[in-house]
Design an enzyme around this catalytic site. Sequence first.
Site, PDB file in Angstrom:
ATOM      1  N   LYS A  78       0.850  -1.194   0.000  1.00 59.48           N
ATOM      2  CA  LYS A  78       0.000   0.000   0.000  1.00 59.48           C
ATOM      3  C   LYS A  78       0.885   1.244   0.000  1.00 59.48           C
ATOM      4  O   LYS A  78       1.882   1.293   0.722  1.00 59.48           O
ATOM      5  CB  LYS A  78      -0.917  -0.020   1.235  1.00 59.48           C
ATOM      6  CG  LYS A  78      -1.919   1.131   1.276  1.00 59.48           C
ATOM      7  CD  LYS A  78      -2.912   0.991   2.428  1.00 59.48           C
ATOM      8  CE  LYS A  78      -3.916   2.137   2.450  1.00 59.48           C
ATOM      9  NZ  LYS A  78      -4.919   2.002   3.514  1.00 59.48           N
ATOM     10  N   SER A 159      -9.982   2.303   2.643  1.00 59.74           N
ATOM     11  CA  SER A 159      -9.064   3.047   1.808  1.00 59.74           C
ATOM     12  C   SER A 159      -8.058   2.165   1.074  1.00 59.74           C
ATOM     13  O   SER A 159      -7.402   2.620   0.145  1.00 59.74           O
ATOM     14  CB  SER A 159      -8.274   4.055   2.665  1.00 59.74           C
ATOM     15  OG  SER A 159      -7.448   3.360   3.600  1.00 59.74           O
ATOM     16  N   SER A 183     -10.366   0.024   6.986  1.00 59.67           N
ATOM     17  CA  SER A 183      -9.791   0.016   5.636  1.00 59.67           C
ATOM     18  C   SER A 183      -9.097  -1.265   5.195  1.00 59.67           C
ATOM     19  O   SER A 183      -8.665  -1.354   4.044  1.00 59.67           O
ATOM     20  CB  SER A 183      -8.814   1.174   5.473  1.00 59.67           C
ATOM     21  OG  SER A 183      -9.542   2.353   5.294  1.00 59.67           O
TER      22      SER A 183
HETATM   23  N1  GLN Z   1     -13.422   4.820   6.024  1.00 62.65           N
HETATM   24  C1  GLN Z   1     -12.836   5.285   7.238  1.00 62.65           C
HETATM   25  C2  GLN Z   1     -12.396   6.714   7.080  1.00 62.65           C
HETATM   26  O1  GLN Z   1     -12.538   7.251   6.027  1.00 62.65           O
HETATM   27  C3  GLN Z   1     -11.706   4.405   7.659  1.00 62.65           C
HETATM   28  C4  GLN Z   1     -10.484   4.599   6.850  1.00 62.65           C
HETATM   29  C5  GLN Z   1      -9.349   3.726   7.283  1.00 62.65           C
HETATM   30  O2  GLN Z   1      -9.529   2.723   7.961  1.00 62.65           O
HETATM   31  N2  GLN Z   1      -8.161   4.138   6.902  1.00 62.65           N
HETATM   32  O3  GLN Z   1     -11.907   7.310   8.006  1.00 62.65           O
END
Ligand code: GLN
Length: 489
Positions: A78, A159, A183
């Site tokens: 990532k 994400s 995410s």
């Molecule tokens: N969807 C959540 C956010 O936008 C979690 C994102 C994540 O886990 N990095 O904060």
Amino acid sequence: MTDLTKLTLTEAREALLTKKCSAVELTQSFIARMEKHRDLNAYITETPEIALDQAKESDKRIASNQARPMEGLPLGIKDLFCTKNIRTTAGSKILSNFVPKYESTVSQNLLDAGAVFLGKTNMDEFAMGSANLTSAFGPVISPWKRKNNPNKQLVPGGSSGGSAAAVAARLALATTASDTGGSIRQPAAFTGLVGIKPTYGLCSRYGMVAFASSLDQAGPLTHTVKDAALMLQNMASHDEKDATSLKANIPDYLANISPVVKGLKVGIAKEYMENLDDETQALLQKGIDWLIEAGATIHHVSLKTTPYALPTYYIIAPAEASSNLARYDGVRYGVRVNGKTLDELYENTRREGFGEEVRRRIMIGTYVLSAGYYDAYYLKAQKVRKLITQDFENTFKEVDVILTPTTPSAAFAIDEKPSDPVKMYLNDIFTVTVNLAGLPAISIPSSLNQEGLPLGLQIIGPHLSEQLLFNVAAAIEEAADFATQIKSL
Ligand code: GLN
């Protein structure tokens, strides 16, 4: 061997060690497939030359019986893990020219284990999002299609959408990902993969671009539970460079996996059952039936603070993000947009460099931390966070694990993205509580919905119960037989 990209991570390891294929052949197969599927936009930066050099070195080690635990296995990383001399963008324009001088601990651990890096995977900007639609490098497209409407492009979740699409489309054997509020698990559910968010502190955060430091945790996305175990045991480590790193013993999760759940007490939380749609309700019921069949007992529990988790998360995460992202000022890192004064330089750089969602979070975070509102919002949220943690602690006195759906629905289409950001935040309703409490949780692909799209079940466990989670997940994996369901697709 015909198509090497069809192997799972553990199968590929076996194939390499028994010399059925070489690391170079394996890597070349993935590079060719990455080129063919660039339309998915799963990678921000591809590193085929580096991968081939690493694979050559792996072949030498295998030939001389010096193979390390992940020797020659091609992975995607990532783009939030700093990789030495390889551009690391965190999906943001502001870091579009950032080439780190150092390696994150997680990626270093994988390199030390002999892994091959194919490239850096696309992601929501600074890991803020649930659909991989906020990346400055464009959206990621899921390789999954609706049966009845194959022309609609679906989101892979976020994400870690690039990491998920890369594994699901077989553009890497496995990938690293990160989970601040869901995410790893949400994209795993959307793309039919296994994703585990470990206990907070199990994987070092050193060299991971920070979003919300008290919630961020690294973990893998893989095809199978065994693959997830192999990845995690090679990613996790105690690290003096991260003050929140745990001094935990990292067992050989893979060797110890046993899909036996006889006598296991599984909690079903009332608050997670409310307002489920029929499809998700049926999924949860399947999970319950499989576990009962395998000898577990089901217990109805209540996690009363659940309704407060999302609002608490959306105060704490933006607060920490606004502080973490203050460092991107156009002076020390990345992109700079000049101005007549220093203040103007800061403003122009941040206005140009950050996307809409990131700017929204910075504004919310700055607001809840500001003098007049700190007590009313941030401090209150910290108190609720403590209650959420206690709620779990009390529940784990009664049950061994908690079973929930991972997401409230299957993947949606890119053009069905909710226009209201709060609706998007609801995607993480079942996952954020876990980050607030620092607990481990795993998502396992469990069934296909009417449209032929994957749905995932989540198992939450107490601190450092990763082995137990792998075992329960392996039992569900066996019962669900998801791999056979998708073979014909
Ligand atoms: N969807 C959540 C956010 O936008 C979690 C994102 C994540 O886990 N990095 O904060």
